[in-house]
Design a protein around this motif. Sequence first.
Motif, mmCIF file in Angstrom:
data_model
loop_
_atom_site.group_PDB
_atom_site.id
_atom_site.type_symbol
_atom_site.label_atom_id
_atom_site.label_comp_id
_atom_site.label_asym_id
_atom_site.label_seq_id
_atom_site.Cartn_x
_atom_site.Cartn_y
_atom_site.Cartn_z
ATOM 1 N N ASN A 6 0.809 -1.209 0.000
ATOM 2 C CA ASN A 6 0.000 0.000 0.000
ATOM 3 C C ASN A 6 0.846 1.263 0.000
ATOM 4 O O ASN A 6 0.420 2.308 -0.488
ATOM 5 N N LYS A 7 2.039 1.223 0.571
ATOM 6 C CA LYS A 7 2.845 2.420 0.750
ATOM 7 C C LYS A 7 3.186 3.082 -0.571
ATOM 8 O O LYS A 7 3.549 4.254 -0.601
ATOM 9 N N LYS A 12 -6.093 5.730 -0.093
ATOM 10 C CA LYS A 12 -6.452 4.781 0.954
ATOM 11 C C LYS A 12 -7.732 4.060 0.549
ATOM 12 O O LYS A 12 -8.718 4.702 0.165
ATOM 13 N N VAL A 13 -7.709 2.738 0.657
ATOM 14 C CA VAL A 13 -8.809 1.908 0.169
ATOM 15 C C VAL A 13 -9.338 1.018 1.284
ATOM 16 O O VAL A 13 -8.562 0.350 1.983
ATOM 17 N N SER A 14 -10.649 1.016 1.446
ATOM 18 C CA SER A 14 -11.313 0.108 2.385
ATOM 19 C C SER A 14 -12.119 -0.923 1.588
ATOM 20 O O SER A 14 -12.892 -0.557 0.699
ATOM 21 N N PRO A 40 -5.984 -3.872 0.010
ATOM 22 C CA PRO A 40 -6.607 -2.664 0.555
ATOM 23 C C PRO A 40 -5.915 -2.259 1.853
ATOM 24 O O PRO A 40 -5.163 -3.044 2.447
ATOM 25 N N ASP A 41 -6.173 -1.030 2.295
ATOM 26 C CA ASP A 41 -5.589 -0.561 3.548
ATOM 27 C C ASP A 41 -6.299 -1.155 4.752
ATOM 28 O O ASP A 41 -5.725 -1.216 5.846
ATOM 29 N N GLU A 42 -7.538 -1.554 4.560
ATOM 30 C CA GLU A 42 -8.267 -2.234 5.626
ATOM 31 C C GLU A 42 -9.333 -3.116 5.002
ATOM 32 O O GLU A 42 -9.790 -2.876 3.879
ATOM 33 N N ILE A 93 -11.809 3.900 6.938
ATOM 34 C CA ILE A 93 -10.779 4.939 6.869
ATOM 35 C C ILE A 93 -10.439 5.300 5.425
ATOM 36 O O ILE A 93 -9.745 6.281 5.177
ATOM 37 N N GLY A 94 -10.926 4.518 4.482
ATOM 38 C CA GLY A 94 -10.546 4.704 3.088
ATOM 39 C C GLY A 94 -11.204 5.904 2.432
ATOM 40 O O GLY A 94 -12.346 6.248 2.731
#
Length: 275
Positions: A6-7, A12-14, A40-42, A93-94
């Motif tokens: 992800n970095k 930002k993807v949920s 995804p980020d979460e 959070i995405g």
Amino acid sequence: MGIILNKSFALKVSLIITTYNWPEALELVLKSLEKQTRMPDEIIIADDGSGSPTRKVVEGFKENEDLPIKHLWHEDDGFRRTVILNKALAQAIGDYIIQLDGDCIMHPKFVEDHIKNASKNTYLFGSRVNIKQESLEEIFNNKKVLFEYGNTLIKNKTRNLHIPFFQKLYKPSSTLSKKLRGCNLSYWKKDIVAINGYNEDMTGWGREDSEMAVRLLNNGVKGKRIRYGGIIYHIWHLVKEKSRLNINESIQQEAIDKKLVWCKNGLDKYLSDKK
């Protein structure tokens, strides 16, 4: 191909996965998540009241530190998918939301396809391949999550073609598509907040996703199909009980006729403490 971290992405993807009391299917969905080329980020498991077997499956995958999983659960009080989705959206959070059902195995490029096709003022819906009823025993016994083109376990084989160049040929539209399915959607969080999320007056199965999409369209957000990409493999099951379908269809028709953007009974109640 290994996981793209992800970095390397600013976005930002949920990923929100809805589920209800089918842990065997959810296990395969989460196994397919492990094979994604872009994570995804979460991951939020939006659980509409499942029992302990589902919790056990989720806890098992939480042990994988590469999978940032949250298990969001509420009590079982009938089909309340709109409610658990709004609760998940409030916690996400995405900047960008990808939405999936817990009976839909992901192609390895599923998340990546949705992100690469994301554009402003647009929501996306991908391709759905159906797994045959007679294939269930094999996929569950062998924990199968990869389906090459022409695989005998699936229907709609042409939908299983993954061709990135052809994905670009489909353009956004202001018309609601009959191909739209809530089990394979993505959109910007700000766009769903702007229409107050899902309409919680729609309980029971049917039309809750398309009614939400109607309000997105009414607010100037166009829909785009990801053909030849964004592929999921829907695990066969009996059709859910449809006693509320006529009521839900009337709610959707009102949104169409009155060009509604906002629903009164929606997402904002869960966002009040976040403003």
